[in-house]
Design a protein around this motif. Sequence first.
Motif, short mmCIF file in Angstrom:
data_model
loop_
_atom_site.label_atom_id
_atom_site.label_comp_id
_atom_site.label_asym_id
_atom_site.label_seq_id
_atom_site.Cartn_x
_atom_site.Cartn_y
_atom_site.Cartn_z
N THR A 62 0.81 -1.23 0.00
CA THR A 62 0.00 0.00 0.00
C THR A 62 0.84 1.28 0.00
N ALA A 63 2.13 1.15 0.27
CA ALA A 63 2.99 2.34 0.35
C ALA A 63 3.13 2.99 -1.03
N LYS A 64 3.20 4.29 -1.04
CA LYS A 64 3.36 5.03 -2.29
C LYS A 64 4.85 5.19 -2.59
N LEU A 65 5.45 4.11 -3.08
CA LEU A 65 6.87 4.09 -3.39
C LEU A 65 7.10 4.63 -4.80
N LYS A 66 8.22 5.31 -4.99
CA LYS A 66 8.53 5.92 -6.28
C LYS A 66 9.19 4.90 -7.21
#
Length: 289
Positions: A92-96
């Motif tokens: 769910t993390a908004k990783l680049k």
Amino acid sequence: MTNEPSPPGRSGRRPRLTRRGRLVLVAGAVAVTAAAVLVPLLTAEPEKQHSPPPPLQQKLVIPEGWRATQVYAAVDKALEAPPGSTGKTAATAKLKLPADARGNPEGYLFPATYPYDTTSTPAGLLSFMVNTSAQRFGSRRIADGVARNRLTLHQAVNIASIVQAEADTAEDMGKVARVIHNRLAQGMPLQMDSTINYALGRSTVDTTTADTRLRSPYNTYENQGLPPSPIDNPGEEAMHAAVAPPPGDWLYFVTVEPGDTRFTSSYEEHQLHVAEFNAARAKARATGD
């Protein structure tokens, strides 16, 4: 007649204090006393404020070639989080990440040493790793190699992850990368045991005929082209090999024994090497090695 000195005052007498005068003088004495008490309090240096010490930093080491699942478990342990916490965060993390990674951080959790303390979170550490990969894989040398080979960055990381899993030395990494490029160019399946190991969540040098028939998009014996995602998190050395392999016509390789990897363009010669590998493995199993 004698002249006698007159007493002080208009009448020659010492003035007597009235009740009011006594009260005024007493009040004045109290005021003076109070001031004497307050002065030291106002002029004294304030007590020094002691700030709490900063959190103690520790180090988390992520080795080259670790899979995402291994990284997640290490982060959980380091942060004393319940098992599975980091894996859930990664989903769910908004990783680049590059767009073609489709939200999967496999391949982009850059192997390095990361500081952490009691304020660190799984999302923070994962972001640190992904941002580090963007910095390292975004170097001019790698970017030029990606463009020269007409690859996307994600494809290059995918190749590098296989190289990382299949080779131990810089020289062998370059040759393995060349085998991959040659096979892709000729439309041959990669036939890499490392991709099957990834699909099965294991790590072994023994691949059976049944394994090569595994129904999985990571079975590069059955499916042509690269697997759907990287199979581990490669380091810079593997990445450099992936985008700048040495020239060569190799199509096959097998590590007969540790430190002895044979590369060839001949299928017949490769079969001889495989026979030596099988004999070495049978001997190792017989002796319990």
